[in-house]
Design a protein around this motif. Structure first.
Motif, mmCIF file in Angstrom:
data_model
loop_
_atom_site.group_PDB
_atom_site.id
_atom_site.type_symbol
_atom_site.label_atom_id
_atom_site.label_comp_id
_atom_site.label_asym_id
_atom_site.label_seq_id
_atom_site.Cartn_x
_atom_site.Cartn_y
_atom_site.Cartn_z
ATOM 1 N N GLY A 370 0.767 -1.241 0.000
ATOM 2 C CA GLY A 370 0.000 0.000 0.000
ATOM 3 C C GLY A 370 0.791 1.281 0.000
ATOM 4 N N ALA A 371 2.013 1.273 0.512
ATOM 5 C CA ALA A 371 2.810 2.504 0.559
ATOM 6 C C ALA A 371 4.290 2.128 0.627
ATOM 7 N N PRO A 372 5.178 2.959 0.096
ATOM 8 C CA PRO A 372 6.608 2.614 0.090
ATOM 9 C C PRO A 372 7.247 2.586 1.464
ATOM 10 N N TYR A 373 6.594 3.208 2.465
ATOM 11 C CA TYR A 373 7.177 3.228 3.809
ATOM 12 C C TYR A 373 6.635 2.099 4.687
ATOM 13 N N LYS A 374 5.917 1.150 4.075
ATOM 14 C CA LYS A 374 5.404 0.003 4.811
ATOM 15 C C LYS A 374 6.222 -1.238 4.467
ATOM 16 N N LEU A 375 6.567 -2.018 5.482
ATOM 17 C CA LEU A 375 7.306 -3.259 5.287
ATOM 18 C C LEU A 375 6.576 -4.399 5.992
ATOM 19 N N PRO A 376 6.673 -5.604 5.433
ATOM 20 C CA PRO A 376 5.917 -6.726 6.008
ATOM 21 C C PRO A 376 6.653 -7.401 7.149
ATOM 22 N N LYS A 377 5.876 -7.920 8.091
ATOM 23 C CA LYS A 377 6.406 -8.712 9.193
ATOM 24 C C LYS A 377 5.485 -9.902 9.415
ATOM 25 N N LEU A 378 6.041 -11.100 9.361
ATOM 26 C CA LEU A 378 5.225 -12.302 9.499
ATOM 27 C C LEU A 378 4.729 -12.420 10.930
ATOM 28 N N MET A 379 3.405 -12.324 11.098
ATOM 29 C CA MET A 379 2.810 -12.362 12.433
ATOM 30 C C MET A 379 2.310 -13.760 12.798
ATOM 31 N N GLU A 380 1.789 -14.499 11.802
ATOM 32 C CA GLU A 380 1.198 -15.801 12.118
ATOM 33 C C GLU A 380 1.157 -16.667 10.872
ATOM 34 N N VAL A 381 1.375 -17.958 11.066
ATOM 35 C CA VAL A 381 1.131 -18.959 10.027
ATOM 36 C C VAL A 381 0.078 -19.922 10.549
ATOM 37 N N GLN A 382 -1.010 -20.006 9.827
ATOM 38 C CA GLN A 382 -2.059 -20.970 10.143
ATOM 39 C C GLN A 382 -1.861 -22.169 9.211
ATOM 40 N N ALA A 383 -1.382 -23.271 9.766
ATOM 41 C CA ALA A 383 -1.024 -24.444 8.965
ATOM 42 C C ALA A 383 -2.060 -25.544 9.135
ATOM 43 N N PHE A 384 -2.585 -26.026 8.014
ATOM 44 C CA PHE A 384 -3.519 -27.147 7.997
ATOM 45 C C PHE A 384 -2.812 -28.284 7.253
ATOM 46 N N LEU A 385 -2.363 -29.271 7.994
ATOM 47 C CA LEU A 385 -1.471 -30.306 7.467
ATOM 48 C C LEU A 385 -2.189 -31.652 7.436
ATOM 49 N N SER A 386 -2.131 -32.311 6.257
ATOM 50 C CA SER A 386 -2.809 -33.588 6.066
ATOM 51 C C SER A 386 -1.799 -34.721 5.984
ATOM 52 N N VAL A 387 -2.058 -35.775 6.761
ATOM 53 C CA VAL A 387 -1.285 -37.015 6.694
ATOM 54 C C VAL A 387 -2.298 -38.142 6.487
ATOM 55 N N GLY A 388 -2.365 -38.640 5.255
ATOM 56 C CA GLY A 388 -3.382 -39.635 4.966
ATOM 57 C C GLY A 388 -4.764 -39.006 5.105
ATOM 58 N N ARG A 389 -5.586 -39.587 5.972
ATOM 59 C CA ARG A 389 -6.939 -39.071 6.177
ATOM 60 C C ARG A 389 -7.032 -38.118 7.370
ATOM 61 N N GLU A 390 -5.944 -37.946 8.071
ATOM 62 C CA GLU A 390 -5.939 -37.057 9.236
ATOM 63 C C GLU A 390 -5.488 -35.661 8.845
ATOM 64 N N THR A 391 -6.086 -34.668 9.488
ATOM 65 C CA THR A 391 -5.699 -33.271 9.271
ATOM 66 C C THR A 391 -5.397 -32.625 10.620
ATOM 67 N N PHE A 392 -4.272 -31.956 10.682
ATOM 68 C CA PHE A 392 -3.847 -31.258 11.896
ATOM 69 C C PHE A 392 -3.795 -29.759 11.603
ATOM 70 N N SER A 393 -4.235 -28.955 12.550
ATOM 71 C CA SER A 393 -4.186 -27.499 12.375
ATOM 72 C C SER A 393 -3.338 -26.879 13.479
ATOM 73 N N PHE A 394 -2.544 -25.892 13.092
ATOM 74 C CA PHE A 394 -1.643 -25.224 14.030
ATOM 75 C C PHE A 394 -1.628 -23.727 13.744
ATOM 76 N N SER A 395 -1.461 -22.949 14.799
ATOM 77 C CA SER A 395 -1.221 -21.515 14.689
ATOM 78 C C SER A 395 0.172 -21.227 15.242
ATOM 79 N N VAL A 396 1.062 -20.810 14.374
ATOM 80 C CA VAL A 396 2.458 -20.572 14.762
ATOM 81 C C VAL A 396 2.742 -19.071 14.682
ATOM 82 N N THR A 397 3.250 -18.511 15.756
ATOM 83 C CA THR A 397 3.623 -17.101 15.833
ATOM 84 C C THR A 397 5.071 -16.999 16.332
ATOM 85 N N PRO A 398 5.667 -15.808 16.290
ATOM 86 C CA PRO A 398 7.022 -15.669 16.831
ATOM 87 C C PRO A 398 7.125 -16.090 18.285
ATOM 88 N N GLU A 399 6.022 -15.904 19.045
ATOM 89 C CA GLU A 399 6.046 -16.298 20.458
ATOM 90 C C GLU A 399 6.121 -17.813 20.624
#
Length: 402
Positions: A370-399
């Protein structure tokens, strides 16, 4: 192009070649020595077979010369350069102490001003001391005031997060609390000789601040290794330049640093330049990833590794100034160990709206900052991971890594 001046140079340039001090190698020098001793002895010294005392002597002598050249003579240009830079005024920076604004709060108001003298010490939770730089005067009828303080230890050790400098070194009557609402910033470790040389040479190349890149380089050099600066032309005034910066720890600069950088850059700017210094605006980025994984590692570890890989791409180092690309997000997620395939990925930016509530809209496309003075910082990754028929969900943050 010549900097950002808009002028075009019609010449093309190439690197200046380095002079060759001696084109001969050790073997060639050794053969020359054999020929010279043979001539000087009138042919008497003529046994140059392998293992002869004469050959052993000269090979040892040649080895000593080679070591002298490699260990000593090769350092002569370095020594000359350092001596030259010293003549031009090069000095090694001994580091800088972090600074912060401290808020002192009293238990009640008083009929007379309440004074805390300059030099009063407050320590952090880890015992890192800060002293106030001026007398703090809390006026009649008030219970709190801010005052500038500086760390008593030089270096990055004083760069502390908000709400961590709270312990008064000695008790004061009616003092209810001390706190740092903002992070303590600006602490820089002493530079090495190599860093001092690079800084001095870069300063010589710049001379004065002319182009936008000059302002960026001068700001990052002033703040220390790891700092980021973005210089743009102002939209209101003709000769206005605005510099946005992150300090060496990757945090937006605070008010103390803004004023310090402003004075430093103004001294090197043209007289008609209207200069402003502001903190970079960090935009929190949330990534949602759907992936198929193997069962070689635990899903939670894979989710954390996906965050690490994405953080190497989505980071506020100035490399991403316009947009976060969805294909790059998919690539960095896919290169994670034990990720078999990325089914889909979406990106959302978390920015406060008018009611200060974040607006989050996941999109499977490139997201502009949106503007040249803005820079991105990764706050959260919401991962939905499938192994066979199972699905696992995780919320990963810097903390998650603390």
């Amino acid at each position: 192009m010549l900097g950002d001046t808009g002028l075009t140079d019609r010449y093309e340039y190439k690197l200046v070649p380095s002079p060759t001090l001696d084109p001969r190698n050790e073997e060639q020098i050794l053969r020359w020595m054999y020929g010279r001793v043979y001539e000087a002895s009138g042919g008497t010294l003529n046994d140059f077979s392998a293992g002869s005392p004469l050959v052993a002597f000269y090979e040892g002598f040649a080895l000593g010369l080679a070591e002298l050249r490699n260990e000593t003579i090769n350092l002569i240009p370095e020594a000359f350069m350092i001596a030259w830079l010293q003549m031009l005024g090069m000095r090694m920076r001994e580091g800088a102490a972090a600074e912060v604004m401290l808020e002192f709060r009293l238990a009640r108001t008083f009929d007379n001003p309440y004074v805390i003298e300059r030099g009063f010490v407050v320590t952090s939770e880890r015992g890192i001391p800060f002293e106030i730089l001026t007398d703090l005067i809390i006026p009649t009828g008030f219970t709190a005031r801010l005052v500038r303080a500086q760390c008593l230890q030089v270096g990055a050790v004083g760069n502390l997060p908000p709400n961590t400098i709270k312990n008064a070194y000695q008790p004061l009557p009616f003092l209810l609390s001390v706190n740092n609402p903002e992070a303590a910033q600006g602490g820089v470790n002493a530079e090495t000789l190599d860093e001092a040389k690079l800084r001095a040479l870069a300063s010589l190349r710049r001379r004065g601040l002319i182009s936008l890149s000059d302002y960026e380089e001068e700001t990052t050099e002033y703040l220390g290794k790891g700092a980021v600066a973005i210089a743009i032309k102002g939209a209101v005034r003709l000769n206005e330049i605005i510099v946005y910066a992150l300090d060496a720890t990757g945090n937006p600069i605070n008010l103390v640093q803004q004023n310090s950088i402003q004075r430093h850059l103004q001294d090197k700017s043209l007289i008609n330049i209207a200069l402003k210094v502001e903190p970079v605006v960090l935009v929190d980025v949330i990534v949602r990833v759907y992936a198929e994984i193997s069962n070689l590692e635990s899903p939670d570890k894979i989710a954390r590794n996906i965050f690490k890989n994405l953080a190497s791409y989505i980071k506020p180092d100035g490399s991403l100034r316009k947009e976060v690309r969805i294909k790059e997000v998919e690539f960095y997620a896919r290169k994670t160990d034990s990720v078999l395939s990325v089914l889909s990925a979406t990106i959302a930016l978390s920015e406060p709206e008018d009611d200060n509530q974040p607006s989050i809209d996941f999109a499977p496309r490139n997201v502009t900052l949106g503007a040249p003075y803005k820079l991105p910082k990764l706050m959260e990754v919401q991962a939905f991971l499938s192994v066979g028929r199972e699905t696992f969900s995780f919320s990963v943050t810097p903390e998650s890594f603390l």
